[in-house]
Design a protein around this motif. Structure first.
Motif, PDB file in Angstrom:
ATOM      1  N   GLU A 212      20.704  61.478 -47.365  1.00  0.00           N
ATOM      2  CA  GLU A 212      20.960  61.286 -45.943  1.00  0.00           C
ATOM      3  C   GLU A 212      20.789  62.559 -45.141  1.00  0.00           C
ATOM      4  OE1 GLU A 212      23.774  58.639 -44.571  1.00  0.00           O
ATOM      5  OE2 GLU A 212      24.275  57.809 -46.523  1.00  0.00           O
ATOM      6  N   THR A 213      21.154  63.699 -45.750  1.00  0.00           N
ATOM      7  CA  THR A 213      21.030  64.950 -44.992  1.00  0.00           C
ATOM      8  C   THR A 213      20.191  65.982 -45.736  1.00  0.00           C
ATOM      9  OG1 THR A 213      23.068  65.778 -45.948  1.00  0.00           O
ATOM     10  CG2 THR A 213      23.245  64.641 -43.841  1.00  0.00           C
TER      11      THR A 213
ATOM     12  N   ASN B 247      13.715  73.959 -40.956  1.00  0.00           N
ATOM     13  CA  ASN B 247      14.140  75.002 -40.037  1.00  0.00           C
ATOM     14  C   ASN B 247      12.950  75.935 -39.823  1.00  0.00           C
ATOM     15  OD1 ASN B 247      15.268  77.115 -38.671  1.00  0.00           O
ATOM     16  ND2 ASN B 247      16.980  77.415 -40.084  1.00  0.00           N
ATOM     17  N   ILE B 248      12.202  75.689 -38.754  1.00  0.00           N
ATOM     18  CA  ILE B 248      10.931  76.386 -38.527  1.00  0.00           C
ATOM     19  C   ILE B 248      11.141  77.890 -38.400  1.00  0.00           C
ATOM     20  CG2 ILE B 248      10.992  76.094 -35.998  1.00  0.00           C
ATOM     21  CD1 ILE B 248       7.811  75.651 -38.056  1.00  0.00           C
TER      22      ILE B 248
ATOM     23  N   ALA C 188      27.689  68.180 -51.758  1.00  0.00           N
ATOM     24  CA  ALA C 188      28.803  67.331 -51.290  1.00  0.00           C
ATOM     25  C   ALA C 188      28.332  65.890 -51.111  1.00  0.00           C
ATOM     26  CB  ALA C 188      29.342  67.868 -49.973  1.00  0.00           C
ATOM     27  N   GLU C 189      27.110  65.732 -50.598  1.00  0.00           N
ATOM     28  CA  GLU C 189      26.591  64.382 -50.390  1.00  0.00           C
ATOM     29  C   GLU C 189      26.192  63.755 -51.726  1.00  0.00           C
ATOM     30  OE1 GLU C 189      23.280  64.010 -47.568  1.00  0.00           O
ATOM     31  OE2 GLU C 189      22.520  62.465 -48.920  1.00  0.00           O
TER      32      GLU C 189
ATOM     33  N   ALA D  55      29.095  62.659 -53.595  1.00  0.00           N
ATOM     34  CA  ALA D  55      30.056  61.883 -52.800  1.00  0.00           C
ATOM     35  C   ALA D  55      30.678  60.728 -53.596  1.00  0.00           C
ATOM     36  CB  ALA D  55      29.401  61.377 -51.528  1.00  0.00           C
TER      37      ALA D  55
ATOM     38  N   SER E 158      33.264  62.232 -55.705  1.00  0.00           N
ATOM     39  CA  SER E 158      34.381  62.637 -54.852  1.00  0.00           C
ATOM     40  C   SER E 158      35.202  61.421 -54.465  1.00  0.00           C
ATOM     41  CB  SER E 158      33.861  63.315 -53.583  1.00  0.00           C
ATOM     42  OG  SER E 158      32.962  64.333 -53.912  1.00  0.00           O
TER      43      SER E 158
ATOM     44  N   ARG F  37      32.798  57.487 -48.589  1.00  0.00           N
ATOM     45  CA  ARG F  37      31.624  58.335 -48.710  1.00  0.00           C
ATOM     46  C   ARG F  37      30.991  58.547 -47.342  1.00  0.00           C
ATOM     47  NH1 ARG F  37      26.292  56.265 -51.330  1.00  0.00           N
ATOM     48  NH2 ARG F  37      24.971  58.026 -50.910  1.00  0.00           N
TER      49      ARG F  37
ATOM     50  N   LEU G 238      32.863  61.044 -45.426  1.00  0.00           N
ATOM     51  CA  LEU G 238      32.570  62.375 -45.943  1.00  0.00           C
ATOM     52  C   LEU G 238      31.252  62.872 -45.377  1.00  0.00           C
ATOM     53  CD1 LEU G 238      34.245  63.891 -48.117  1.00  0.00           C
ATOM     54  CD2 LEU G 238      32.356  63.427 -49.661  1.00  0.00           C
ATOM     55  N   ILE G 239      30.268  61.977 -45.424  1.00  0.00           N
ATOM     56  CA  ILE G 239      28.948  62.353 -44.934  1.00  0.00           C
ATOM     57  C   ILE G 239      28.996  62.586 -43.434  1.00  0.00           C
ATOM     58  CG2 ILE G 239      26.615  61.479 -44.567  1.00  0.00           C
ATOM     59  CD1 ILE G 239      27.066  60.157 -47.420  1.00  0.00           C
TER      60      ILE G 239
ATOM     61  N   LEU H 153      30.269  65.898 -42.944  1.00  0.00           N
ATOM     62  CA  LEU H 153      29.255  66.904 -43.239  1.00  0.00           C
ATOM     63  C   LEU H 153      28.259  66.984 -42.090  1.00  0.00           C
ATOM     64  CD1 LEU H 153      28.634  66.078 -46.972  1.00  0.00           C
ATOM     65  CD2 LEU H 153      29.560  68.193 -46.057  1.00  0.00           C
TER      66      LEU H 153
ATOM     67  N   ARG I 103      10.520  72.571 -25.653  1.00  0.00           N
ATOM     68  CA  ARG I 103      10.717  73.304 -26.903  1.00  0.00           C
ATOM     69  C   ARG I 103      11.777  74.405 -26.744  1.00  0.00           C
ATOM     70  NH1 ARG I 103      11.088  72.719 -32.081  1.00  0.00           N
ATOM     71  NH2 ARG I 103      10.773  74.658 -33.206  1.00  0.00           N
TER      72      ARG I 103
ATOM     73  N   TYR J  88      15.213  73.969 -28.166  1.00  0.00           N
ATOM     74  CA  TYR J  88      15.483  74.295 -29.576  1.00  0.00           C
ATOM     75  C   TYR J  88      16.188  75.644 -29.674  1.00  0.00           C
ATOM     76  CZ  TYR J  88      14.328  76.234 -34.184  1.00  0.00           C
ATOM     77  OH  TYR J  88      14.385  76.834 -35.402  1.00  0.00           O
TER      78      TYR J  88
ATOM     79  N   GLU K 184       8.126  81.774 -31.009  1.00  0.00           N
ATOM     80  CA  GLU K 184       7.100  80.790 -31.373  1.00  0.00           C
ATOM     81  C   GLU K 184       5.850  80.968 -30.523  1.00  0.00           C
ATOM     82  OE1 GLU K 184       7.987  76.627 -31.787  1.00  0.00           O
ATOM     83  OE2 GLU K 184       9.836  77.112 -32.869  1.00  0.00           O
TER      84      GLU K 184
END
Lengths: 607, 322
Positions: free
Chosen positions: A211-212, A229-230, A291-292, A295, A298, B3, B6-7, B10, B268, B271, B288
């Protein structure tokens, strides 16, 4: 006596306080520990097992999935490069002629239009001469004729159809790569393109691992080619990042292509797997935050934790309830036993738990009842023993024949005895001496009276009156029994008299017996009863005792008649006894003569 | 269920909502453009970019935007006001504003959106590691001079003279002129140039002067973006085809525009604002460079001035305005 009246204050202040504070290990704690162990330990065990196997299964699954994700990501990157390669193929379709540059130029322009990532596109003919260079931002160069045969891109493409150059940085920031594609014939030459790899960002940022999670691409020199992350990519040649990426690469490769748990370049703990891209010799890493990824484990641990908490709570409740169920009745028992112990025998413990405790309470109640009865009985026996010998008292009591003590006419033998010269002795002797003598005297007589199970009616000073055949009938002839007792008394007291004489006390002992019908029964008042016989026979025995000399046992006619043939008697003639006239036949028990004696001598013979 | 929570937790670590919870205040973004208020769409594009990243205006973020029309004093005052207001990020359009902002603060992060050549004018230490409180987007517009000349030469056989209208208020004026001159030298074209101190100095006289010197087209320095509505009629009246960096020049009656999508650049910039609000240091946020280039040709203008659009150009063009 009623105990309820005697100790009314016992109920109000129990002798034993409820002893919670002093209990060293209360029931609650014991129950809690036991129940906690019973409820929580299996939970913990099952939780640990679930977590362990869950972890193992999940690890295997994750490993497989992450490798698949890495391969999928790699194939997407490969598709990106292949897409550019396929477009470039259009520019290497036509063979070169001396003047046919225009067609090639259109082909090249079209490729540039189709592929935004291409910055420059150079076309080299079959001879290795650069014929055309189209640029997106710079000037186009047409027909430069530059010899690029030795250019590794051209040479590489000629030998392998496709050549991937190393990644380099434009202005020290943007990753660029040279891609060269050869046509299917040598004559069509080679297309060499400069590719801005920043455009892979569109591909790489669209890849989601889990998911992440994300994917990133590293070239053969450990340089970051693409990353969601460019900024990490544009940071360019960074020794620190490169070293970290190389270490990651080595770490992922070491377990045989499996996934590893590590810290990624952004410092997060992730699960990471890798897949190679063959042509460009790049590595695609797929990472998922630990963590994911973990999960589900957990979640299992959370579940177990919550169950353990719930279990502990349940154990507490149960322990509390059970301890209360136990300690409540136990406290009632404790108080009850304390009350009973304090003599409150009518106290009844009321417990209705239906279990062993109720049974115990019933037992204690029964015991209290028995105690009450037995105390009553022993009090009664104590009272009876005042005038009955112990065995008679027990008999009367246990048989419940207290009515025996009621007033009645009975055929009794009355025995009177006293000391001669006691008045003179007591007048001059010291009190201690008097009491000692009397003590020895009564010790001796009391033992004999008890032995013969006779009934002591009263004593005063040195005289005492004993009854036989009442209230309990004598087991054998009462007269014979009385005579034998009297003789034993005489013998015993004579022994004492000899001793007293040695101490300078001149004392004698006489006994009188009479048999006849007398009124017997208890006399006295509440708490101070005596048993006695009233009638002519008692007076006669008294008179006979008075008439008896030292060492002498005098009996009346009835006794003499009863014992004749068993005991030797001497007729003592008739005596004048006060209240009986002067013609009372009196016999004396013969002394020193063996039994059985001859026929009872008639009074006349004594005369 | 668990879950997911939790996600969600996160994920929340990276969301503006969590950012809001951490800082518990609205982020204020200062925006100063040297360009005139006609370019309000730039601020809208930045806002749109922030919205796309999950920021809600009024709740998470607030914009304080200004367009100064090339007025240096006003620009300085505004930048100083925003610095005093202690904005979280300062977004600046064009090189002059970037320099004013950099001078005004070394603490508040500055996002260039865009700046032609930050290396040449010393705004940053390097593209990959700017090193100071300035980062953002660069166009490297001056480097496109060669290409622009080449395109013009393709459209007219025997193209000889190009005029350049530059700004003496913008250090990039010189950079543009230098690049254009060296390209002209390579391609055998003559350059005639005029520099004005701010858009107010742009007059018909200048274009007439260009025309008299034999110029067939004029390249307008991007700093005059937003004034194209005034410039193009003047140039056209003088018989000059206008060349610009942004598509709007072609749309407003110019001949061609070769450069970048300005709105995409502004979007842009969001960002950078996002990264900085999340705690990234501008010193380590690489600048950039543009990836996408835009070629827009106005066919009507071309016909009017007798310029052709060969096939090699129509293939290259992203848009041809008929």
């Amino acid at each position: 006596m009623n105990p309820r009246d005697a100790q009314p204050e016992v109920r109000a202040t129990p002798a034993v306080e409820p002893a919670d504070a002093r209990v060293r290990r209360p029931l609650f704690r014991k129950y809690f520990l036991a129940l906690f162990a019973a409820v929580v330990l299996p939970l913990l065990a099952s939780g640990a097992i679930e977590a362990w196997f869950g972890y193992r299964d999940q690890r295997v699954l994750l490993d497989q999935r992450l490798r698949l994700e890495a391969q999928a990501a790699a194939s997407k990157i490969q598709d990106f490069l292949d897409g550019i390669r396929d477009q470039m193929q259009w520019a290497v379709q036509l063979p070169w002629t001396d003047g046919g540059d225009e067609r090639h130029r259109f082909d090249a322009l079209r490729v540039l239009r189709q592929v935004p990532a291409i910055v420059d596109l150079a076309l080299v003919d079959g001879a290795g001469k650069e014929r055309l260079k189209i640029s997106r931002v710079g000037r186009d160069v047409i027909g430069s004729g530059l010899d690029r045969a030795a250019d590794p891109a051209v040479a590489g493409a000629r030998s392998a159809r496709v050549w991937h150059g190393p990644v380099r940085l434009n202005r020290g920031s943007e990753p660029y790569m040279t891609l060269a594609v050869a046509g299917n014939r040598a004559a069509v030459g080679v297309a060499v393109a400069d590719i801005n790899l920043k455009l892979i960002w569109d591909v790489i940022s669209a890849i989601r691992v889990g998911e992440t999670g994300a994917a990133f691409v590293v070239d053969r020199n450990g340089r970051l080619v693409a990353h969601p992350n460019i900024s990490l990519v544009l940071r360019g040649a960074d020794d620190e990042t490169s070293a970290r990426l190389k270490a990651l690469q080595a770490a992922v490769q070491s377990p045989g292509g499996g996934s590893i748990t590590t810290r990624n370049i952004e410092g997060r703990t992730v699960l990471m797997a890798m897949a190679p891209i063959a042509g460009a010799q790049w590595m695609v890493f797929a990472e998922q935050p630990a963590a994911e990824a973990y999960a589900p484990i957990s979640a299992a641990l959370w579940r177990t934790g919550i169950l353990v908490l719930a279990g502990a709570f349940f154990a507490t409740l149960l322990a509390f309830a059970l301890a209360r169920r136990m300690s409540g009745p136990i406290r009632v028992l404790e108080r009850g036993v304390a009350s009973i112990g304090a003599g409150q025998f009518d106290h009844r413990i009321r417990i209705a738990t239906g279990d062993e405790l109720e049974r115990l309470a019933a037992r204690i109640n029964a015991m209290a009842k028995e105690l009450a009865l037995s105390q009553e009985r022993s009090e009664r026996i104590g009272r009876l023993k005042r005038f009955l010998s112990p065995q008679v008292a027990e008999l009367v009591e246990s048989a419940g024949k207290e009515d025996l003590l009621g007033a009645q006419k009975a055929d009794v033998v009355v025995v009177f005895c006293d000391l001669r010269g006691f008045t003179a002795f007591s007048a001059k002797a010291e009190p201690e001496e008097i009491m000692r003598v009397l003590g020895e005297y009564y010790d001796a007589l009391g033992a004999i009276i008890m032995r013969y199970a006779a009934t002591l009616t009263h004593f005063s000073g040195d005289g005492l009156m004993v009854l036989l055949n009442a209230p309990v009938p004598s087991p054998d002839d009462p007269a014979l029994r009385a005579v034998r007792m009297a003789r034993d008394m005489q013998n015993a007291v004579q022994g004492l008299i000899a001793a007293w004489a040695a101490q300078g006390h001149r004392l004698g002992f006489g006994v009188g017996l009479a048999r006849g019908i007398a009124t017997v029964g208890r006399i006295g008042y509440e708490g101070r009863h005596d048993y006695t016989a009233i009638g002519r026979v008692a007076n006669l025995a008294s008179r006979l005792c008075s008439a008896a000399e030292d060492r002498q046992i005098l009996v009346d006619q009835a006794v003499a008649t009863a014992v004749s043939g068993e005991i030797a008697l001497d007729a003592a003639g008739t005596r004048e006894l006060k209240g009986f006239g002067d013609s009372v036949a009196v016999y004396a028990i013969a002394q020193g003569r063996a039994e059985p004696s001859a026929a009872l001598p008639g009074p006349e013979s004594a005369r | 269920m668990r879950r997911r929570t939790l996600i969600a937790l996160l994920a929340a670590g990276a969301s503006p909502a969590a950012l809001r919870a951490q800082s518990a205040k609205k982020a204020i973004v200062g925006f100063v453009s040297w360009w005139p208020p006609e370019m309000a769409s730039h601020l809208e594009a930045l806002r749109g970019g922030m919205r796309d990243l999950g920021y809600a205006e009024g709740r998470d973020i607030e914009f304080d935007g200004h367009f100064t029309s090339g007025n240096r004093e006003r620009t300085q005052e505004l930048v100083q006001w925003l610095v005093r207001r202690n904005v979280d990020v300062l977004v600046v359009s064009t090189t002059p504003v970037a320099h004013i902002a950099k001078k005004a603060t070394s603490r508040i992060p500055i996002v260039m959106a865009p700046v032609a050549d930050p290396l040449a004018t010393g705004l940053i230490a390097s593209i990959s590691r700017p090193g100071g409180n300035v980062t953002g987007l660069t166009s490297f517009g001056p480097e496109l001079g060669d290409k622009r000349l080449e395109l013009l030469r393709e459209m007219k056989q025997g193209f000889r003279t190009l005029a350049f209208l530059g700004s003496s208020a913008d250090p990039n004026g010189a950079t543009y002129f230098r690049e254009l001159q060296s390209a002209a030298g390579r391609q055998g074209v003559r350059i005639v140039a005029e520099f004005v101190n701010g858009p107010a100095g742009i007059e018909a006289r200048i274009f007439d002067g260009f025309r008299k010197q034999g110029a067939e087209a004029v390249f307008i320095q991007p700093i005059f973006f937003g004034h194209h509505g005034k410039i193009i009629p003047l140039a056209v009246a003088a018989g000059l085809a206008v060349v610009g960096q942004y598509a709007q020049f072609a749309e407003a009656g110019g001949l061609l525009a070769f450069g970048f999508d300005d709105l995409a650049l502004m979007r842009r910039a969001a960002y950078y604002v996002d990264m900085i609000l999340k705690g990234a240091s501008p010193a380590s946020l690489p600048v950039e460079q543009p990836t996408k280039y835009l070629l827009v040709i106005n066919a009507t203008t071309a016909r009017r001035f007798g310029w052709s659009i060969p096939e090699t150009l129509s293939i290259r063009a992203d848009r041809i305005i008929e």
